[in-house]
Design a protein around this motif. Structure first.
Motif, PDB file in Angstrom:
ATOM      1  N   VAL B  29      53.217   7.074 -25.676  1.00 55.70           N
ATOM      2  CA  VAL B  29      54.341   7.029 -24.740  1.00 55.70           C
ATOM      3  C   VAL B  29      55.298   8.141 -25.106  1.00 55.70           C
ATOM      4  CG1 VAL B  29      56.229   5.631 -23.822  1.00 55.70           C
ATOM      5  CG2 VAL B  29      54.107   4.531 -24.555  1.00 55.70           C
ATOM      6  N   PHE B  30      55.566   9.023 -24.162  1.00 55.67           N
ATOM      7  CA  PHE B  30      56.611  10.024 -24.404  1.00 55.67           C
ATOM      8  C   PHE B  30      57.944   9.392 -24.019  1.00 55.67           C
ATOM      9  CE2 PHE B  30      52.903  12.828 -23.818  1.00 55.67           C
ATOM     10  CZ  PHE B  30      52.995  13.530 -25.005  1.00 55.67           C
ATOM     11  N   PRO B  31      58.843   9.235 -24.996  1.00 55.87           N
ATOM     12  CA  PRO B  31      60.090   8.538 -24.694  1.00 55.87           C
ATOM     13  C   PRO B  31      60.905   9.305 -23.656  1.00 55.87           C
ATOM     14  CG  PRO B  31      60.154   9.498 -26.889  1.00 55.87           C
ATOM     15  CD  PRO B  31      58.774   9.718 -26.363  1.00 55.87           C
ATOM     16  N   ASP B  47      60.469   6.448 -19.620  1.00 57.48           N
ATOM     17  CA  ASP B  47      59.386   6.618 -20.585  1.00 57.48           C
ATOM     18  C   ASP B  47      58.114   6.976 -19.830  1.00 57.48           C
ATOM     19  OD1 ASP B  47      61.156   5.930 -22.463  1.00 57.48           O
ATOM     20  OD2 ASP B  47      60.278   3.994 -22.985  1.00 57.48           O
ATOM     21  N   PHE B  48      57.318   7.841 -20.426  1.00 52.35           N
ATOM     22  CA  PHE B  48      56.087   8.252 -19.760  1.00 52.35           C
ATOM     23  C   PHE B  48      54.886   7.821 -20.590  1.00 52.35           C
ATOM     24  CE2 PHE B  48      52.690  11.304 -18.905  1.00 52.35           C
ATOM     25  CZ  PHE B  48      52.588  11.155 -17.528  1.00 52.35           C
ATOM     26  N   VAL B  49      54.112   6.907 -20.041  1.00 53.19           N
ATOM     27  CA  VAL B  49      52.911   6.442 -20.736  1.00 53.19           C
ATOM     28  C   VAL B  49      51.794   7.422 -20.412  1.00 53.19           C
ATOM     29  CG1 VAL B  49      51.314   4.538 -21.080  1.00 53.19           C
ATOM     30  CG2 VAL B  49      53.683   4.078 -20.421  1.00 53.19           C
ATOM     31  N   ALA B  50      51.464   8.258 -21.369  1.00 49.43           N
ATOM     32  CA  ALA B  50      50.455   9.279 -21.104  1.00 49.43           C
ATOM     33  C   ALA B  50      49.053   8.669 -21.169  1.00 49.43           C
ATOM     34  CB  ALA B  50      50.594  10.426 -22.082  1.00 49.43           C
ATOM     35  N   ILE B  51      48.749   8.022 -22.296  1.00 43.69           N
ATOM     36  CA  ILE B  51      47.426   7.395 -22.405  1.00 43.69           C
ATOM     37  C   ILE B  51      47.583   5.992 -22.964  1.00 43.69           C
ATOM     38  CG2 ILE B  51      46.095   9.519 -22.621  1.00 43.69           C
ATOM     39  CD1 ILE B  51      46.103   9.239 -25.572  1.00 43.69           C
ATOM     40  N   GLY B  68      38.186  15.458 -18.363  1.00 44.41           N
ATOM     41  CA  GLY B  68      39.037  14.645 -17.496  1.00 44.41           C
ATOM     42  C   GLY B  68      39.931  15.543 -16.686  1.00 44.41           C
ATOM     43  N   PRO B  69      40.575  14.997 -15.657  1.00 45.17           N
ATOM     44  CA  PRO B  69      41.416  15.851 -14.824  1.00 45.17           C
ATOM     45  C   PRO B  69      42.552  16.452 -15.647  1.00 45.17           C
ATOM     46  CG  PRO B  69      41.778  13.544 -14.290  1.00 45.17           C
ATOM     47  CD  PRO B  69      40.600  13.592 -15.203  1.00 45.17           C
ATOM     48  N   SER B  70      43.028  17.578 -15.211  1.00 41.55           N
ATOM     49  CA  SER B  70      44.032  18.268 -16.008  1.00 41.55           C
ATOM     50  C   SER B  70      45.339  17.463 -16.012  1.00 41.55           C
ATOM     51  CB  SER B  70      44.166  19.682 -15.457  1.00 41.55           C
ATOM     52  OG  SER B  70      45.447  19.974 -15.151  1.00 41.55           O
ATOM     53  N   GLY B  71      45.967  17.386 -17.161  1.00 46.37           N
ATOM     54  CA  GLY B  71      47.205  16.622 -17.310  1.00 46.37           C
ATOM     55  C   GLY B  71      46.982  15.144 -17.598  1.00 46.37           C
ATOM     56  N   CYS B  72      45.741  14.746 -17.880  1.00 45.51           N
ATOM     57  CA  CYS B  72      45.510  13.307 -18.071  1.00 45.51           C
ATOM     58  C   CYS B  72      45.835  12.866 -19.492  1.00 45.51           C
ATOM     59  CB  CYS B  72      44.064  12.942 -17.713  1.00 45.51           C
ATOM     60  SG  CYS B  72      42.847  13.467 -18.919  1.00 45.51           S
ATOM     61  N   GLY B  73      45.926  13.797 -20.421  1.00 45.91           N
ATOM     62  CA  GLY B  73      46.294  13.405 -21.776  1.00 45.91           C
ATOM     63  C   GLY B  73      45.234  13.730 -22.815  1.00 45.91           C
ATOM     64  N   LYS B  74      44.354  14.650 -22.499  1.00 46.84           N
ATOM     65  CA  LYS B  74      43.305  15.035 -23.443  1.00 46.84           C
ATOM     66  C   LYS B  74      43.912  15.711 -24.677  1.00 46.84           C
ATOM     67  CE  LYS B  74      41.346  17.692 -20.342  1.00 46.84           C
ATOM     68  NZ  LYS B  74      42.234  17.495 -19.205  1.00 46.84           N
ATOM     69  N   SER B  75      44.808  16.687 -24.426  1.00 43.41           N
ATOM     70  CA  SER B  75      45.440  17.374 -25.555  1.00 43.41           C
ATOM     71  C   SER B  75      46.269  16.398 -26.373  1.00 43.41           C
ATOM     72  CB  SER B  75      46.343  18.497 -25.062  1.00 43.41           C
ATOM     73  OG  SER B  75      45.598  19.446 -24.361  1.00 43.41           O
ATOM     74  N   THR B  76      46.938  15.480 -25.677  1.00 44.17           N
ATOM     75  CA  THR B  76      47.745  14.480 -26.368  1.00 44.17           C
ATOM     76  C   THR B  76      46.876  13.686 -27.341  1.00 44.17           C
ATOM     77  OG1 THR B  76      49.122  14.345 -24.404  1.00 44.17           O
ATOM     78  CG2 THR B  76      49.301  12.542 -25.969  1.00 44.17           C
ATOM     79  N   LEU B  77      45.710  13.264 -26.858  1.00 48.30           N
ATOM     80  CA  LEU B  77      44.804  12.489 -27.709  1.00 48.30           C
ATOM     81  C   LEU B  77      44.321  13.327 -28.897  1.00 48.30           C
ATOM     82  CD1 LEU B  77      43.180   9.906 -28.200  1.00 48.30           C
ATOM     83  CD2 LEU B  77      41.383  10.826 -26.730  1.00 48.30           C
TER      84      LEU B  77
HETATM   85  N1  LIG Z   1      56.160  16.442 -25.238  1.00 48.04           N
HETATM   86  C1  LIG Z   1      55.963  15.818 -24.053  1.00 48.04           C
HETATM   87  N2  LIG Z   1      56.964  15.125 -23.488  1.00 48.04           N
HETATM   88  C2  LIG Z   1      56.768  14.479 -22.306  1.00 48.04           C
HETATM   89  N3  LIG Z   1      55.624  14.474 -21.641  1.00 48.04           N
HETATM   90  C3  LIG Z   1      54.575  15.153 -22.158  1.00 48.04           C
HETATM   91  C4  LIG Z   1      54.686  15.861 -23.389  1.00 48.04           C
HETATM   92  N4  LIG Z   1      53.492  16.448 -23.652  1.00 48.04           N
HETATM   93  C5  LIG Z   1      52.676  16.117 -22.632  1.00 48.04           C
HETATM   94  N5  LIG Z   1      53.313  15.338 -21.733  1.00 48.04           N
HETATM   95  C6  LIG Z   1      52.723  14.764 -20.521  1.00 48.04           C
HETATM   96  O1  LIG Z   1      51.597  14.017 -20.892  1.00 48.04           O
HETATM   97  C7  LIG Z   1      50.548  14.204 -19.953  1.00 48.04           C
HETATM   98  C8  LIG Z   1      49.295  14.656 -20.664  1.00 48.04           C
HETATM   99  O2  LIG Z   1      49.439  15.967 -21.159  1.00 48.04           O
HETATM  100  P1  LIG Z   1      48.251  16.732 -21.882  1.00 48.04           P
HETATM  101  O3  LIG Z   1      47.760  15.896 -22.992  1.00 48.04           O
HETATM  102  O4  LIG Z   1      48.737  18.088 -22.237  1.00 48.04           O
HETATM  103  O5  LIG Z   1      47.153  16.822 -20.721  1.00 48.04           O
HETATM  104  P2  LIG Z   1      45.745  17.556 -20.711  1.00 48.04           P
HETATM  105  O6  LIG Z   1      45.541  18.215 -22.025  1.00 48.04           O
HETATM  106  O7  LIG Z   1      44.764  16.484 -20.422  1.00 48.04           O
HETATM  107  O8  LIG Z   1      45.770  18.536 -19.601  1.00 48.04           O
HETATM  108  C9  LIG Z   1      51.041  15.202 -18.933  1.00 48.04           C
HETATM  109  O9  LIG Z   1      51.430  14.504 -17.772  1.00 48.04           O
HETATM  110  C10 LIG Z   1      52.226  15.841 -19.581  1.00 48.04           C
HETATM  111  O10 LIG Z   1      53.194  16.152 -18.619  1.00 48.04           O
END
Ligand SMILES: Nc1ncnc2c1ncn2[C@@H]1O[C@H](COP(=O)(O)OP(=O)(O)O)[C@@H](O)[C@H]1O
Ligand SMILES: [Mg+2]
Lengths: 279, 294
Positions: B29-31, B47-51, B68-77
């Motif tokens: 969750v991104f606060p 709050d943004f629940v990414a994954i 997965g589709p772009s912006g879904c949270g792959k990099s986050t994971l």
């Molecule tokens: N530091 C952050 N603060 C808030 N939201 C974020 C942050 N980093 C990523 N996000 C959001 O989390 C989601 C997933 O991002 P990301 O993992 O980069 O996607 P992917 O790599 O799958 O394209 C996106 O909607 C992005 O806007």
């Protein structure tokens, strides 16, 4: 078919570009032309009285310049020094003040840049002190230090500290996150990260800060020296009192030339630390 | 997704015996911004629940792709696995121990290469090796550096700076640097995303060749179906965000060593490809529809 014929032709044409079509040659020609026009107007204007009384002709000034350049190091008492001595005096003051300022500004900038708390705490000082004209410090310097030499150095110090400090802080605070992530994934210690990653990454910013500071120091020393005892600034002031306009022009030219040389040194240094960034 | 049984702990233990990396109920969750100042300026953000609910076990010596589709949270994971980004809830276990932060047991390859511009190829590798093992002997260090430069085919470019190299060569350095520290797991975030198609294809084959030699556990994020099929043992398909989940995990049965031509002859190739295409297409269309609708 036409294309296959024209290609070698084009290459040939490129090789045989006439000298007068080369950009650098053209620029040089234009430079020489404008300089000649300027000198000519000056010469004719001064001879036929277009300007105020006492303006020397171009040839007089050039002769005078030649004399000063060929006799740089003579000494007839404190008010009659060769221009070389005055240049060295000014350079020495700039060097001391500037090096001291850099020795403070770079480490301080690094400290402020790596700590958001320090940044918030010290930013008000920087923002308040930065816009003050260096000459505003002159009376205070004279009062506190009771010495014109030290005051000159102090003015250089206080005026050349800000650009280096601000640029260093900016560079250190804005290091590419990827570099920091690399360092983190390798498990590098904070000290190693600062030393091996943050400082080298910020080096282009630090050097451009140093370059701006050097420019300011050189601007300020001339102004400050008019109110102090010796140096190029004082030389100009003294020649003004002697109403020797050619000497003033000579000094102005030498100040400009020195500034140019100093700036080119830093430009070269900037290039040296860039490694393909911002170029 | 398993319904939590009574003996969840036993199950988890049984799993972690074979799993090198174990991702359990992980969410990020991104606060948002809800402080007084933001409220006053009207700039609050929820709050943004990414994954959410991510469960994944990775066995040693497997190559896993995440698509997965772009912006879904792959990099986050991936950043959470790397320890660069804190885990909001759940846990990630590496050899049974929770990940507490970044460390050299995981090597990372970045999309933008992330090479230090002021270091030569050799110095970039040396920085990594010496950071991980400060007391290493010069002889051993130089041997490791040389081996890895040869492994990625960069012999002769040791003294070049990154700006003198092409994108493909830079990423080779990125891969060599990540491998030089001998990590247990290699993490790659769209490693070829910034490269042109030809260089990309060439580097994929290089990675396949290197993987055959080293057989390290790899987790790679990719946008390319062909890339995932060429390289992976398993392909993790994620749904769109917010609260992205794992939709399906595909097993890729092609024998190794692989190359582009032979895998296309494999009976499973077309159906796997079609399945991934339809998944990606469905998710991406939904993302677009939401964007238009909202
Ligand atoms: N530091 C952050 N603060 C808030 N939201 C974020 C942050 N980093 C990523 N996000 C959001 O989390 C989601 C997933 O991002 P990301 O993992 O980069 O996607 P992917 O790599 O799958 O394209 C996106 O909607 C992005 O806007
Ligand atoms: Mg991404």
């Amino acid at each position: 078919m036409a294309a296959s014929h024209s290609t070698p032709g084009l290459i040939g044409a490129e090789r045989q570009t006439p000298l007068w079509q080369n950009e650098n040659v053209k620029a040089f020609a234009l430079f020489m032309l404008s300089l000649s026009v300027f000198l000519l107007i000056w010469e004719i204007g001064a001879k036929s009285g277009w300007f105020v009384k006492g303006v020397p002709t171009a040839t007089e000034t050039i002769k005078e310049f030649w004399w000063w350049v060929t006799n740089p190091f003579y000494r007839n008492g404190p008010n009659d020094l060769g221009i070389g001595w005055n240049l060295l005096i000014s350079l020495r003051r700039v060097a001391i003040g500037y090096i001291a300022a850099s020795l403070v500004a770079v480490p301080l900038g690094i400290l402020i840049g790596i700590s958001p708390v320090a940044f918030k705490a010290f930013n008000p000082y920087v923002q308040l002190l930065k816009p003050i004209s260096p000459l505003a410090w002159l009376p205070l310097g004279l009062y506190l230090l009771r010495d014109s030499e030290k005051t000159g150095v102090f003015i250089i110090f206080i005026s050349s500290i800000w650009p280096t400090l601000i640029n260093t802080t900016f560079g250190v605070a804005n290091v590419n996150q990827d570099y920091l992530d690399v360092s983190k994934t390798l498990g590098a210690s904070r000290l190693r990260t600062i030393w091996k990653v943050i400082i080298p990454a910020a080096l282009p910013n630090i050097v451009s800060g140093l370059r701006i500071s050097m420019g300011i120091a050189w601007l300020v020393i001339v102004a400050a020296e008019m109110l102090l005892g010796t140096g190029l600034g004082y030389f100009i002031w003294n020649e003004w009192n002697n109403l020797s306009i050619p000497n003033i022009l000579v000094a102005i030219f030498i100040i400009g030339l020195t500034g140019l040389v100093l700036d080119s040194l830093f430009a070269a240094l900037e290039k040296f630390v860039a490694f393909g960034r911002n170029s | 997704m398993s319904i939590a049984p009574v003996n969840a702990i036993d199950l988890a233990n049984a799993r972690s015996q074979t799993a090198q990396l174990s991702i359990r109920q992980v969410a990020k969750v991104f606060p948002g911004k809800k402080d007084l100042l933001s409220k006053l300026t009207g700039k609050t953000r929820r709050d943004f629940v990414a994954i959410q609910d991510i469960n994944l076990d990775i066995k040693p010596n497997t190559f896993v792709s995440i698509i997965g589709p772009s912006g879904c949270g792959k990099s986050t994971l991936l950043n959470m696995i790397a320890g660069l980004s804190p885990i909001t809830s759940g846990e990630i276990l590496l050899n049974g121990a929770p990940i507490a932060g970044p460390g050299p047991d995981r090597g990372m390859v970045f999309q933008n290469y992330a090479l230090m511009p002021w270091m030569t190829v050799e110095e970039n590798l040396r920085f990594a090796v010496e950071t991980v093992e400060p007391k290493i002997s010069a002889k051993k260090r130089d041997r490791i550096i040389k081996e890895h430069i040869q492994l990625v085919g960069l012999a002769g470019a040791e003294r070049k700076h990154p700006h003198e190299l092409s994108g493909g060569m830079r990423q080779r350095v990125g891969i060599a640097r990540a491998l030089a520290i001998n990590p247990q797991i290699l993490l790659m975030d769209e490693p070829f995303g910034a490269l042109d198609a030809l260089t990309r294809a060439f580097l994929q084959e290089e990675v396949e060749r290197i993987w055959e030699q080293q057989r390290k556990t790899v987790i790679m994020i990719t946008h390319s179906i062909e890339e995932a099929l060429l390289l992976s043992d398993r392909i993790v398909m994620m749904t769109r965000g917010p609260a992205a989940r794992i939709d399906e995990i595909l097993e890729v049965p092609f024998p190794r060593p692989r190359n582009r031509e032979t895998i296309q002859q494999h009976p499973a190739y077309q159906s796997l490809k079609a399945e991934m295409e339809s998944h990606l297409f469905r998710e991406t269309r939904a993302v677009e529809a939401e964007r238009v609708g909202g």
